[in-house]
Design an enzyme around this catalytic site. Structure first.
Site, PDB file in Angstrom:
ATOM      1  N   ASP A   8       2.393   1.106   4.311  1.00 29.87           N
ATOM      2  CA  ASP A   8       2.941   1.924   5.393  1.00 29.87           C
ATOM      3  C   ASP A   8       2.167   1.779   6.696  1.00 29.87           C
ATOM      4  O   ASP A   8       2.063   2.714   7.485  1.00 29.87           O
ATOM      5  CB  ASP A   8       3.005   3.409   4.966  1.00 29.87           C
ATOM      6  CG  ASP A   8       3.612   3.558   3.589  1.00 29.87           C
ATOM      7  OD1 ASP A   8       4.719   3.045   3.399  1.00 29.87           O
ATOM      8  OD2 ASP A   8       2.976   4.132   2.692  1.00 29.87           O
TER       9      ASP A   8
ATOM     10  N   HIS B  95      10.361  -0.409   4.469  1.00 29.56           N
ATOM     11  CA  HIS B  95       9.957  -0.958   5.770  1.00 29.56           C
ATOM     12  C   HIS B  95      10.825  -0.348   6.865  1.00 29.56           C
ATOM     13  O   HIS B  95      12.017  -0.620   6.946  1.00 29.56           O
ATOM     14  CB  HIS B  95      10.099  -2.491   5.770  1.00 29.56           C
ATOM     15  CG  HIS B  95       9.153  -3.145   4.807  1.00 29.56           C
ATOM     16  ND1 HIS B  95       9.209  -4.474   4.478  1.00 29.56           N
ATOM     17  CD2 HIS B  95       8.122  -2.637   4.112  1.00 29.56           C
ATOM     18  CE1 HIS B  95       8.248  -4.753   3.612  1.00 29.56           C
ATOM     19  NE2 HIS B  95       7.586  -3.655   3.372  1.00 29.56           N
TER      20      HIS B  95
HETATM   21  P1  IMP Z   1       4.621   1.037  -7.949  1.00 30.79           P
HETATM   22  O1  IMP Z   1       4.586  -0.129  -7.013  1.00 30.79           O
HETATM   23  O2  IMP Z   1       5.890   1.803  -7.882  1.00 30.79           O
HETATM   24  O3  IMP Z   1       4.227   0.656  -9.336  1.00 30.79           O
HETATM   25  O4  IMP Z   1       3.516   2.064  -7.437  1.00 30.79           O
HETATM   26  C1  IMP Z   1       2.124   1.786  -7.561  1.00 30.79           C
HETATM   27  C2  IMP Z   1       1.334   2.398  -6.424  1.00 30.79           C
HETATM   28  O5  IMP Z   1       1.622   1.714  -5.215  1.00 30.79           O
HETATM   29  C3  IMP Z   1       1.656   3.858  -6.137  1.00 30.79           C
HETATM   30  O6  IMP Z   1       0.502   4.532  -5.718  1.00 30.79           O
HETATM   31  C4  IMP Z   1       2.664   3.777  -5.014  1.00 30.79           C
HETATM   32  O7  IMP Z   1       2.706   4.963  -4.257  1.00 30.79           O
HETATM   33  C5  IMP Z   1       2.116   2.610  -4.232  1.00 30.79           C
HETATM   34  N1  IMP Z   1       3.130   1.898  -3.456  1.00 30.79           N
HETATM   35  C6  IMP Z   1       4.042   1.032  -3.936  1.00 30.79           C
HETATM   36  N2  IMP Z   1       4.777   0.538  -2.924  1.00 30.79           N
HETATM   37  C7  IMP Z   1       4.312   1.083  -1.796  1.00 30.79           C
HETATM   38  C8  IMP Z   1       4.661   0.920  -0.417  1.00 30.79           C
HETATM   39  O8  IMP Z   1       5.545   0.145  -0.024  1.00 30.79           O
HETATM   40  N3  IMP Z   1       3.926   1.667   0.468  1.00 30.79           N
HETATM   41  C9  IMP Z   1       2.919   2.487   0.072  1.00 30.79           C
HETATM   42  N4  IMP Z   1       2.565   2.645  -1.193  1.00 30.79           N
HETATM   43  C10 IMP Z   1       3.250   1.960  -2.130  1.00 30.79           C
END
Ligand code: IMP
Length: 472
Positions: free
Chosen positions: A17, A51
């Site tokens: 982010d 995004h």
């Molecule tokens: P997952 O990718 O859904 O397995 O999440 C794993 C970790 O990555 C968690 O803490 C999510 O909040 C974080 N996360 C996954 N994608 C994003 C993103 O696009 N932005 C910020 N955090 C993310």
């Protein structure tokens, strides 16, 4: 091979982010103005990403699986082999983007047939895992880790299996997950899972329902799917094409470099481009490998405890008036930043944790991520009279220490802060060139360069499309 002209890669350095979408979008426009054909290539993650892009008419749109160039009908956006694709969500997203851009039309979409599928079975698996392991609760619930682990477990289900509609393989997949999940005490059919952006969950359904849903989605998705490799091979050696490699998530979320359990399963560094393109694009040939930092603070979703977090987990149950003045101030500041800069997850809507900028981890992530340029976003995230607090070192027993991707280690370190003079938000928001920047902002940029050893080549100075300034 010498450096490939007109190619730029963008990744988040910290915890996601950071504002990559806007930078990628701007690059597409710049390359199109130069008269080049533009390919935006995404090599990692899936529906977990968000995004945010501001359109020319001021509307803000968040893309999830689709790369940022989607709103330019002249561009080609590629969903690469390294991604995990949720067909149902993707088709809804394509419809939404088509509607958003109306008559103007959207970019050409190419999906690599070798990309992995990420299905409702994976989302169900993630949710049952969460009931076993407390730590699993940090994920976005989009089944990203189970989808990637199909490959590690040597039973990958790829986009081409869906397009060819290999029904046996799809049924086998469902039954395998059913067996695994029932072994863990769940019932696959009944487990509610997320559908696109909705917070409302719907049950996975029976094997037949699952198969029929996928059959319909395969019909709709087929036109976008191809063997991307030969196209990419020829475009990479064709000077008429410009490339924007848009990474998802951030280096601090990588399973090698981040803090468990808040890590994601894909390769979030530039090296992921190498494997996703099956060796066609060596990231070292991309001259501009841009890592993005949210300038004056960091934000993160999840349960990890970063040393510079403004809201400390250890203080969670303490009455506010028992906290130190600095702790009380930090909590209020976090709330203000969250409100002022819309710090809520683009995929999940969850409030993001706010942290002071942390140079030990930023230096580490830039190095392991092979970053050679820095982009500073949110340069307008400043408050009158409030110096910018930056952690420049970690201390253990008063001695200098360093970042390690290990929560236990990070709980031991005490951040050493310095304070840098702030600048005027109005003045920076109005700046159009680097000459217009307030002196303190220029000093901050120099500070980042000194601390990381990496030049800052672009900044953003407000949420609007045109609020970014190239420094070279
Ligand atoms: P997952 O990718 O859904 O397995 O999440 C794993 C970790 O990555 C968690 O803490 C999510 O909040 C974080 N996360 C996954 N994608 C994003 C993103 O696009 N932005 C910020 N955090 C993310």
């Amino acid at each position: 091979m010498p450096e490939r002209e007109n190619s730029v890669a963008i990744c988040g350095i910290n915890y996601g982010d950071e504002g990559k979408g806007k930078l990628a979008d701007r690059l597409v426009e710049d390359f199109l103005i130069k008269g080049l054909k533009v390919i935006v290539y995404r090599d990692n993650g899936g529906a977990n990403a968000g995004h945010t892009i501001e359109l020319a008419d001021g509307r803000r749109v968040a893309t999830h699986q689709i790369p940022s160039g989607i709103f330019y009908p002249e561009a080609i956006v590629v969903l690469g082999k390294g991604m995990v694709i949720h067909p149902g969500d993707l088709m809804t997203e394509i419809e939404e983007m088509t509607e958003v851009n109306g008559k103007k039309g959207i970019a050409e979409i190419m999906i690599d047939e070798m990309a992995l599928l990420s299905l409702d079975t994976h989302r169900a698996m993630e949710s049952i895992e969460n009931s076993w392991f407390d730590g699993g609760k940090g994920s976005t619930g989009r089944g990203i880790t189970p989808a990637y682990s199909d490959e590690t477990h040597r039973h990958p289900l790829r986009v081409r299996d869906l397009i060819r509609f290999d029904e046996n393989k799809i049924r086998e997949h469902y039954r395998y997950y059913q067996a695994e999940i029932s072994g863990l005490g769940g019932n696959l059919e009944k487990i509610p899972v997320f559908k696109y952006k909705s917070e409302e969950k719907i049950p996975v359904g029976t094997e037949d329902e699952f198969v029929e849903r996928l059959r319909q989605q395969a019909e709709r998705m087929r036109i976008y799917v191809s063997d991307v490799n030969p196209f990419l091979r020829s475009a990479w050696s064709d000077g008429n094409y410009a490339f924007v490699f848009e990474k998802a998530q951030a280096i601090g979320l990588d399973k090698c470099w981040g803090v468990y359990p808040d890590v994601t399963a894909s390769n979030t560094t530039f090296s992921g481009i190498f494997s996703s393109t099956e060796g066609i694009v060596d990231p070292n040939d991309i001259p501009s490998r841009r890592g993005v930092i949210k300038s004056t603070y960091m934000s993160s979703v999840g349960i990890r405890e970063l040393p510079t977090m403004l809201e400390k987990a250890r203080n969670k149950n303490k009455p506010f008036n028992e906290l130190t003045a600095q702790e009380q101030f930090d909590i209020r500041l976090a709330e203000t930043i969250r409100k002022d800069f819309k710090e809520y997850g683009a995929s999940t809507g969850r409030p993001r944790g706010i942290a002071y900028l942390d140079m030990p981890s930023t230096r580490f992530f830039s190095k392991v991520g092979n970053v050679n340029e820095i982009a500073l976003t949110h340069m307008d995230a400043v408050y009158p009279g409030l110096p910018i607090r930056v952690c420049v070192d970690y201390l253990i027993d008063g001695k200098s220490d360093y970042y390690r991707p290990d929560q236990e280690h990070l709980l031991k370190v005490e951040p050493k802060y310095i304070e840098l003079p702030t600048w005027s938000r109005e003045q920076i928001q109005q700046a159009r060139t680097s000459d217009d920047l307030p002196r303190e902002a220029k000093n901050f940029i120099e500070f980042i360069k000194r601390e990381t050893g990496i030049p800052v080549t672009i900044i953003t100075n407000g949420p609007k499309r045109n609020q970014s300034i190239n420094l070279i």
